[in-house]
Design a protein around this motif. Structure first.
Motif, mmCIF file in Angstrom:
data_model
loop_
_atom_site.group_PDB
_atom_site.id
_atom_site.type_symbol
_atom_site.label_atom_id
_atom_site.label_comp_id
_atom_site.label_asym_id
_atom_site.label_seq_id
_atom_site.Cartn_x
_atom_site.Cartn_y
_atom_site.Cartn_z
ATOM 1 N N GLN A 240 0.959 -1.119 -0.172
ATOM 2 C CA GLN A 240 -0.040 -0.062 0.141
ATOM 3 C C GLN A 240 0.926 1.310 0.065
ATOM 4 O OE1 GLN A 240 -1.619 1.593 3.671
ATOM 5 N NE2 GLN A 240 -3.789 1.076 2.739
ATOM 6 N N LEU A 241 2.092 1.058 0.791
ATOM 7 C CA LEU A 241 2.749 2.178 0.971
ATOM 8 C C LEU A 241 3.899 2.417 -0.053
ATOM 9 C CD1 LEU A 241 3.099 2.673 4.747
ATOM 10 C CD2 LEU A 241 1.806 3.946 3.061
ATOM 11 N N SER A 242 4.022 1.496 -0.854
ATOM 12 C CA SER A 242 5.079 1.125 -1.996
ATOM 13 C C SER A 242 6.512 1.132 -1.151
ATOM 14 C CB SER A 242 5.152 2.189 -3.016
ATOM 15 O OG SER A 242 3.841 1.919 -3.659
ATOM 16 N N SER A 243 6.404 0.470 -0.068
ATOM 17 C CA SER A 243 7.830 0.575 0.921
ATOM 18 C C SER A 243 8.945 -0.256 0.070
ATOM 19 C CB SER A 243 7.545 -0.092 2.138
ATOM 20 O OG SER A 243 8.707 -0.228 3.043
ATOM 21 N N VAL A 244 9.918 0.377 0.139
ATOM 22 C CA VAL A 244 11.298 -0.190 -0.385
ATOM 23 C C VAL A 244 11.675 -1.522 0.665
ATOM 24 C CG1 VAL A 244 13.548 0.130 -1.466
ATOM 25 C CG2 VAL A 244 11.507 1.538 -2.290
ATOM 26 N N ASP A 245 11.921 -0.709 1.683
ATOM 27 C CA ASP A 245 12.477 -1.693 2.756
ATOM 28 C C ASP A 245 11.535 -2.687 3.362
ATOM 29 O OD1 ASP A 245 14.638 0.267 2.977
ATOM 30 O OD2 ASP A 245 13.659 1.521 4.529
ATOM 31 N N PHE A 246 10.388 -2.536 3.295
ATOM 32 C CA PHE A 246 9.639 -3.620 4.006
ATOM 33 C C PHE A 246 8.274 -3.898 2.789
ATOM 34 C CE2 PHE A 246 11.474 -1.511 7.544
ATOM 35 C CZ PHE A 246 12.152 -2.624 8.139
ATOM 36 N N PRO A 247 8.517 -4.518 1.745
ATOM 37 C CA PRO A 247 7.396 -4.837 0.909
ATOM 38 C C PRO A 247 6.466 -5.857 1.249
ATOM 39 C CG PRO A 247 9.691 -5.710 0.055
ATOM 40 C CD PRO A 247 9.898 -4.969 1.304
ATOM 41 N N ARG A 248 6.884 -6.651 2.302
ATOM 42 C CA ARG A 248 6.096 -7.750 2.345
ATOM 43 C C ARG A 248 5.394 -7.236 3.717
ATOM 44 N NH1 ARG A 248 8.103 -12.271 4.301
ATOM 45 N NH2 ARG A 248 6.231 -13.406 3.507
ATOM 46 N N TRP A 249 5.364 -6.207 4.495
ATOM 47 C CA TRP A 249 4.852 -5.555 5.558
ATOM 48 C C TRP A 249 3.416 -5.928 5.682
ATOM 49 C CZ3 TRP A 249 5.262 0.189 6.972
ATOM 50 C CH2 TRP A 249 4.680 0.659 8.244
ATOM 51 N N VAL A 250 2.798 -6.441 6.667
ATOM 52 C CA VAL A 250 1.262 -6.440 6.976
ATOM 53 C C VAL A 250 0.948 -6.061 8.093
ATOM 54 C CG1 VAL A 250 -0.469 -8.320 7.185
ATOM 55 C CG2 VAL A 250 1.213 -8.819 5.453
ATOM 56 N N ARG A 251 -0.165 -5.497 8.214
ATOM 57 C CA ARG A 251 -0.771 -4.919 9.427
ATOM 58 C C ARG A 251 -1.968 -5.707 9.728
ATOM 59 N NH1 ARG A 251 -1.145 1.288 10.951
ATOM 60 N NH2 ARG A 251 1.192 0.781 11.636
ATOM 61 N N VAL A 252 -1.999 -6.310 11.166
ATOM 62 C CA VAL A 252 -3.296 -6.613 11.584
ATOM 63 C C VAL A 252 -3.968 -5.641 12.509
ATOM 64 C CG1 VAL A 252 -4.486 -8.534 12.924
ATOM 65 C CG2 VAL A 252 -2.473 -8.987 11.469
ATOM 66 N N GLU A 253 -5.066 -5.033 12.056
ATOM 67 C CA GLU A 253 -5.695 -3.842 12.887
ATOM 68 C C GLU A 253 -6.807 -4.266 13.358
ATOM 69 O OE1 GLU A 253 -4.907 0.265 11.567
ATOM 70 O OE2 GLU A 253 -6.941 0.254 10.860
ATOM 71 N N CYS A 254 -7.488 -3.976 14.709
ATOM 72 C CA CYS A 254 -8.678 -4.462 15.183
ATOM 73 C C CYS A 254 -9.278 -2.995 15.675
ATOM 74 C CB CYS A 254 -8.465 -5.378 16.269
ATOM 75 S SG CYS A 254 -8.421 -7.146 16.198
ATOM 76 N N GLU A 255 -10.727 -2.898 15.161
ATOM 77 C CA GLU A 255 -11.265 -1.574 15.486
ATOM 78 C C GLU A 255 -12.204 -2.082 16.342
ATOM 79 O OE1 GLU A 255 -14.473 1.242 13.337
ATOM 80 O OE2 GLU A 255 -12.576 0.970 12.184
ATOM 81 N N ILE A 256 -12.198 -1.418 17.756
ATOM 82 C CA ILE A 256 -12.868 -1.895 18.908
ATOM 83 C C ILE A 256 -13.826 -0.685 19.225
ATOM 84 C CG2 ILE A 256 -13.091 -2.762 21.312
ATOM 85 C CD1 ILE A 256 -10.231 -3.859 20.905
#
Length: 425
Positions: A240-256
């Protein structure tokens, strides 16, 4: 150096009116790049503080909380107008977060009559209506600018200072930079196994992005519905951010959200424990987990049941007492017990449900709308005239201190010249 608190109103007003960045200030900032300050189009700004998210299990990415307006009037008995309340609240936000209210927005928000901006687009304060409550909403960007320890200060403020406080929304996030388990594909597999089930019911699931032939735009997996109290997003943030350093970066986000549940204040201090307890699949994040119980529907059902049987047992008696010209207050006083139902207390109140409290908010003069008539409401583009007041540097080589609130020129003039309104500046 003379502290801000020691200035009288006339002195502080003079400083604010004449404050500016001198050539020496610009040179000082340019020479000290490590202080986090920089100049952009003639304005002083702070760089984002890089969060060492690799070592964190969870961090807070959004926060909404409410409290009674009486909180502010109890803190400062001189708060007589809506403007006084907003000024005092800005001071409280500065103490807690190192952020303050910076401008008046032309419209209300979140069903409140009025709204104000925090910092440089870091969130909102909403005020007016809504049962005399105030809402503070802080977005993801705001947490990069807060001073260290804000979680402890806010927790203490909600526990000890605020009247009827409540966290209404909090987003907890976990970042996996080189994921092996927390990939969107594996999370979809875990969903099919039932690893997101809380109880016997399986939440809904939906997907966004190209799941057939994945591309560099990233994919998102949604668990649950946003209208519910618990909603999860798992997305490929590196793509999503077109990250060069961390292209495989995944975020798990819980909205409570405080829908059918009460969000405890200690979630501010231990977000990793609550994120790990949100779904069974997230238990791997932390050895200790805590799950927020959904109890509101049970309470409503319990009360409806009691009202139904109470009417059957005592409805005719109440009707008789009314026919005997007893007032409603007299009937209630005659029939009410001196304690709550034992099973209700054991099931709900002793299980960490805050007791229902009633408070009378202090009356104050509601004249803020009159001020806005000639400022924000008639000039939607008022922010173009905002002036940022700063105290000029005289700290013997130390960086300029960016601690003073921003207020719209026209609003400030209106507040400081209107008869009968206290000048806080």
């Amino acid at each position: 150096m003379k502290k801000i608190d020691n200035f009288n109103q006339a002195e502080l007003r003079t400083i604010l009116d004449n404050a500016s960045l001198s050539a020496a200030d610009f040179a000082l900032i340019a020479a000290n790049q490590n202080n986090g300050l920089y100049i952009d189009k003639g304005r002083l700004k702070k760089t984002l503080v890089k969060r060492n998210v690799k070592t964190e299990i969870a961090h807070i990415d959004w926060l909404n909380f409410t409290f009674q307006e009486s909180t502010i009037t109890h803190l400062n008995n001189d708060c007589l107008t809506d403007f006084d309340i907003i000024v005092e609240l800005s001071k409280q936000l500065f103490i807690i977060f190192d952020l303050c209210i910076t401008s008046v927005r032309p419209n209300g928000a979140n069903f409140y009559d009025r709204s104000f901006e925090i910092g440089d687009g870091y969130g909102l304060v909403c005020h007016g209506g809504q049962n005399n409550t105030i809402l503070v909403s802080l977005n993801a960007q705001s947490f990069q600018h807060m001073s260290e320890g804000w979680q402890n200060r806010l927790y203490a403020w909600l526990e000890n200072t605020a009247d009827l406080p409540g966290i209404t929304r909090i987003d907890l996030a976990h970042d996996s930079f080189e994921p092996s388990f927390f990939t969107v594909d594996n999370m979809l597999t875990e969903f099919k196994k039932g690893s997101f089930n809380n109880g016997n019911r399986s939440p809904s699931v939906s997907q966004a992005g190209n799941w057939v032939t994945p591309d560099d735009k990233g994919r998102t997996l949604y668990i649950g519905k946003r209208t519910n109290g618990l909603f999860c997003r798992i997305y490929e943030k590196g793509l999503q951010l077109s990250s060069v350093d961390f292209p495989r970066w995944v975020r798990v986000e819980c909205e409570i959200k405080a829908v059918d549940r009460i969000i405890p204040n200690d979630i501010l201090l231990t977000p990793h424990i609550y994120l790990a307890g949100a779904y069974p699949v997230l238990n791997v994040l932390n050895e200790v987990q805590s799950k927020i119980k959904t109890i509101a529907n049970e309470i409503k059902s319990d009360i409806n049941h009691r009202v139904k049987w109470g009417k059957r047992q005592n409805g005719s008696l109440i009707k008789l007492l009314q026919e005997l010209d007893m007032t409603n207050d007299e009937i209630i006083e005659a029939l009410k017990a001196d304690k709550l139902p034992r099973k209700f207390v054991q099931r709900y109140i002793k299980s960490d449900l805050p007791s229902v409290q009633s408070k009378q908010s202090k009356d104050h003069v509601s004249d803020f709308d009159k001020f806005l008539d000639e400022t924000t409401k008639t000039t939607p583009k008022h922010r173009a005239s905002n002036k940022q007041y700063r105290i000029q540097s005289d700290f013997n080589g130390k960086p300029i201190q960016d601690t003073v609130q921003i207020l719209d020129d026209s609003l400030m003039h209106k507040m400081t010249t209107k008869e009968g309104v206290k000048n806080d500046w």
